[in-house]
Scaffold this active site. Structure first.
Site, PDB file in Angstrom:
ATOM      1  N   HIS A 115       3.497   6.644   0.210  1.00 20.85           N
ATOM      2  CA  HIS A 115       4.758   7.331  -0.062  1.00 20.85           C
ATOM      3  C   HIS A 115       4.903   7.825  -1.503  1.00 20.85           C
ATOM      4  O   HIS A 115       5.837   8.566  -1.796  1.00 20.85           O
ATOM      5  CB  HIS A 115       5.938   6.402   0.253  1.00 20.85           C
ATOM      6  CG  HIS A 115       5.902   5.850   1.644  1.00 20.85           C
ATOM      7  ND1 HIS A 115       5.974   6.655   2.760  1.00 20.85           N
ATOM      8  CD2 HIS A 115       5.783   4.578   2.104  1.00 20.85           C
ATOM      9  CE1 HIS A 115       5.909   5.902   3.852  1.00 20.85           C
ATOM     10  NE2 HIS A 115       5.789   4.649   3.483  1.00 20.85           N
ATOM     11  N   SER A 147       5.237  -5.668  11.530  1.00 20.36           N
ATOM     12  CA  SER A 147       5.675  -4.943  10.347  1.00 20.36           C
ATOM     13  C   SER A 147       7.157  -5.157  10.086  1.00 20.36           C
ATOM     14  O   SER A 147       7.964  -5.227  11.016  1.00 20.36           O
ATOM     15  CB  SER A 147       5.402  -3.449  10.541  1.00 20.36           C
ATOM     16  OG  SER A 147       6.036  -2.680   9.563  1.00 20.36           O
ATOM     17  N   LYS A 169      -1.808  -6.161  13.257  1.00 22.81           N
ATOM     18  CA  LYS A 169      -0.465  -5.846  12.776  1.00 22.81           C
ATOM     19  C   LYS A 169       0.056  -4.630  13.533  1.00 22.81           C
ATOM     20  O   LYS A 169      -0.592  -3.570  13.547  1.00 22.81           O
ATOM     21  CB  LYS A 169      -0.464  -5.546  11.276  1.00 22.81           C
ATOM     22  CG  LYS A 169       0.912  -5.140  10.752  1.00 22.81           C
ATOM     23  CD  LYS A 169       0.828  -4.520   9.366  1.00 22.81           C
ATOM     24  CE  LYS A 169       2.201  -4.041   8.899  1.00 22.81           C
ATOM     25  NZ  LYS A 169       2.150  -3.285   7.636  1.00 22.81           N
ATOM     26  N   GLY A 202       8.856  -2.891   8.495  1.00 19.03           N
ATOM     27  CA  GLY A 202       9.457  -1.567   8.627  1.00 19.03           C
ATOM     28  C   GLY A 202      10.186  -1.115   7.376  1.00 19.03           C
ATOM     29  O   GLY A 202      10.007  -1.666   6.292  1.00 19.03           O
ATOM     30  N   TRP A 257      -4.095  -2.773  11.017  1.00 18.34           N
ATOM     31  CA  TRP A 257      -2.792  -2.151  11.196  1.00 18.34           C
ATOM     32  C   TRP A 257      -2.984  -1.136  12.329  1.00 18.34           C
ATOM     33  O   TRP A 257      -3.653  -0.115  12.134  1.00 18.34           O
ATOM     34  CB  TRP A 257      -2.371  -1.395   9.949  1.00 18.34           C
ATOM     35  CG  TRP A 257      -1.841  -2.110   8.763  1.00 18.34           C
ATOM     36  CD1 TRP A 257      -0.591  -1.944   8.225  1.00 18.34           C
ATOM     37  CD2 TRP A 257      -2.509  -3.040   7.874  1.00 18.34           C
ATOM     38  NE1 TRP A 257      -0.450  -2.715   7.083  1.00 18.34           N
ATOM     39  CE2 TRP A 257      -1.608  -3.396   6.849  1.00 18.34           C
ATOM     40  CE3 TRP A 257      -3.793  -3.607   7.860  1.00 18.34           C
ATOM     41  CZ2 TRP A 257      -1.925  -4.290   5.832  1.00 18.34           C
ATOM     42  CZ3 TRP A 257      -4.122  -4.498   6.860  1.00 18.34           C
ATOM     43  CH2 TRP A 257      -3.195  -4.830   5.859  1.00 18.34           C
ATOM     44  N   ASP A 274       0.833  -1.203   0.000  1.00 20.56           N
ATOM     45  CA  ASP A 274       0.000   0.000   0.000  1.00 20.56           C
ATOM     46  C   ASP A 274       0.870   1.256   0.000  1.00 20.56           C
ATOM     47  O   ASP A 274       0.387   2.364   0.205  1.00 20.56           O
ATOM     48  CB  ASP A 274      -0.940   0.013   1.206  1.00 20.56           C
ATOM     49  CG  ASP A 274      -0.206  -0.051   2.541  1.00 20.56           C
ATOM     50  OD1 ASP A 274       0.996  -0.354   2.552  1.00 20.56           O
ATOM     51  OD2 ASP A 274      -0.861   0.192   3.571  1.00 20.56           O
ATOM     52  N   GLY A 294       6.863  -5.744   3.334  1.00 17.93           N
ATOM     53  CA  GLY A 294       6.577  -5.020   2.105  1.00 17.93           C
ATOM     54  C   GLY A 294       7.828  -4.506   1.419  1.00 17.93           C
ATOM     55  O   GLY A 294       8.401  -5.158   0.549  1.00 17.93           O
ATOM     56  N   ARG A 295       8.284  -3.322   1.824  1.00 23.56           N
ATOM     57  CA  ARG A 295       9.410  -2.674   1.138  1.00 23.56           C
ATOM     58  C   ARG A 295      10.667  -3.530   1.127  1.00 23.56           C
ATOM     59  O   ARG A 295      11.447  -3.474   0.171  1.00 23.56           O
ATOM     60  CB  ARG A 295       9.708  -1.317   1.793  1.00 23.56           C
ATOM     61  CG  ARG A 295       8.731  -0.227   1.389  1.00 23.56           C
ATOM     62  CD  ARG A 295       8.913   1.015   2.232  1.00 23.56           C
ATOM     63  NE  ARG A 295       8.397   0.838   3.579  1.00 23.56           N
ATOM     64  CZ  ARG A 295       8.470   1.765   4.537  1.00 23.56           C
ATOM     65  NH1 ARG A 295       9.077   2.904   4.298  1.00 23.56           N
ATOM     66  NH2 ARG A 295       7.956   1.540   5.727  1.00 23.56           N
ATOM     67  N   TYR A 310      -1.272   1.547  14.428  1.00 20.18           N
ATOM     68  CA  TYR A 310      -0.043   2.338  14.438  1.00 20.18           C
ATOM     69  C   TYR A 310      -0.237   3.602  15.281  1.00 20.18           C
ATOM     70  O   TYR A 310      -0.831   4.577  14.808  1.00 20.18           O
ATOM     71  CB  TYR A 310       0.347   2.758  13.023  1.00 20.18           C
ATOM     72  CG  TYR A 310       0.903   1.660  12.142  1.00 20.18           C
ATOM     73  CD1 TYR A 310       1.260   0.420  12.660  1.00 20.18           C
ATOM     74  CD2 TYR A 310       1.083   1.868  10.781  1.00 20.18           C
ATOM     75  CE1 TYR A 310       1.784  -0.571  11.852  1.00 20.18           C
ATOM     76  CE2 TYR A 310       1.610   0.880   9.961  1.00 20.18           C
ATOM     77  CZ  TYR A 310       1.959  -0.337  10.509  1.00 20.18           C
ATOM     78  OH  TYR A 310       2.474  -1.318   9.702  1.00 20.18           O
TER      79      TYR A 310
END
Length: 309
Positions: free
Chosen positions: A51, A255, A207, A257, A172, A46, A283-284, A174
């Protein structure tokens, strides 16, 4: 679909849910290389909303294509692929039934004024999730934000609607905004609080980010220190997050991160495993690298969760 005793035991913790919701949760838990173990590695993408496209995909240009991301989740043997509506629509027919999907229901963006409280906009519906064949919905909650109560009411209504049609919810959670410091966003007391609130709101899978040993709230610090709550190591902190999630009666994943070195990622996975967490959302650290490298990385993480590394 064969369901292992481990997964049946997990499903039994969701005592109020209908068969459809449990079936979709089982579909996620039984998928991929970790299928049936009670552990999960989920691919979330996502970051285009969060970003922007270049910051998300320029490091690995094939990832601009949603089909690449579906295929990455398949090739790596992930339990599920989570993304906003448009990205899932772009591959919904080609990859129908190929792997479980989590429709991310809300999103923020980096163009949001920095001096305003964090919030997110709803970008999809439960009907959309059913239409594209998603197996769960996802929602980001910001405990600490001035908009938290509005987001919480929004989340509860989405979870109610999703459960009524047999879809589990991934939250999620956060902490950010309000009086929370930057260090406080991953503080032990705040992170556990955020995880617990997600459970109280009805989440099936929570999460959160991996917590530090920082304690943000003075009142909580007195309890942690007075009761000698063990939080000195990452695995102890993970175990406390699991404890906050109804003592393990709710699934909790962590996560991945920002981008980091492989050994750091593997150390995090070992701490999650040793602390009794249910897995990772990476993810990243996966889609921003060459696919072969990403598949290898995710495979090693899965081996760690299977106690093979």
């Amino acid at each position: 679909m064969r369901i292992t005793q481990k997964v049946k035991k997990i499903l039994a913790n969701y005592e109020s849910d209908n068969p459809g919701t449990k079936a979709n949760l089982a579909r996620i838990l039984m998928e991929g290389k970790l299928g049936g173990t009670g552990k999960m590695v989920i691919l979330p993408v996502d970051q285009g909303f969060e970003h922007g496209p270049a910051r998300s995909f320029a490091a690995n240009p094939p990832a601009y294509d949603p089909h690449y991301l579906f295929q990455l989740g398949l090739d790596a043997g992930c339990n599920a692929y989570a993304a906003p509506l448009g990205a899932l629509e772009a591959g919904a027919d080609t990859y129908a039934g190929a792997l479980p999907l989590i429709l991310k229901m809300n999103s923020a963006n980096s163009l949001h004024p920095k001096d305003e409280e964090p919030t997110q906009a709803i970008t999809a519906s439960v009907d959309d999730a059913l239409r594209i064949g998603a197996n769960a919905i996802g929602y980001t909650l910001y405990p600490g934000s001035a908009y938290f109560y509005d987001m919480l009411e929004e989340l509860r209504e989405l979870i109610r609607e999703a459960k009524s049609v047999g879809l589990p919810a991934v939250v999620w959670s956060y902490p950010r905004g309000g009086d929370i410091s930057k260090d406080g966003e991953t503080a032990m007391d705040v992170d556990a609080y955020a995880a617990h609130m997600a459970c109280l709101a009805g989440a099936h899978i929570v999460k959160v980010k991996l917590p530090t040993d920082h304690l943000e709230q003075d009142a909580a610090k007195k309890v942690y220190e007075g009761e000698n709550v063990p939080i000195g190591t990452m695995s102890e902190r993970v175990a406390h997050i699991v404890q906050a999630c109804f003592k393990g009666r709710r699934l909790v994943v962590f996560s991945g991160g920002g981008k980091k070195g492989d050994e750091g990622i593997f150390d995090d996975a070992r701490a999650i495993r040793d602390g009794g967490g249910n897995g990772s959302i990476i993810g990243r650290n996966s889609f921003q690298r060459d696919k072969d490298d990403a598949v290898k990385l995710l495979g090693t993480i899965m081996d760690i969760y299977k106690d093979k590394s």
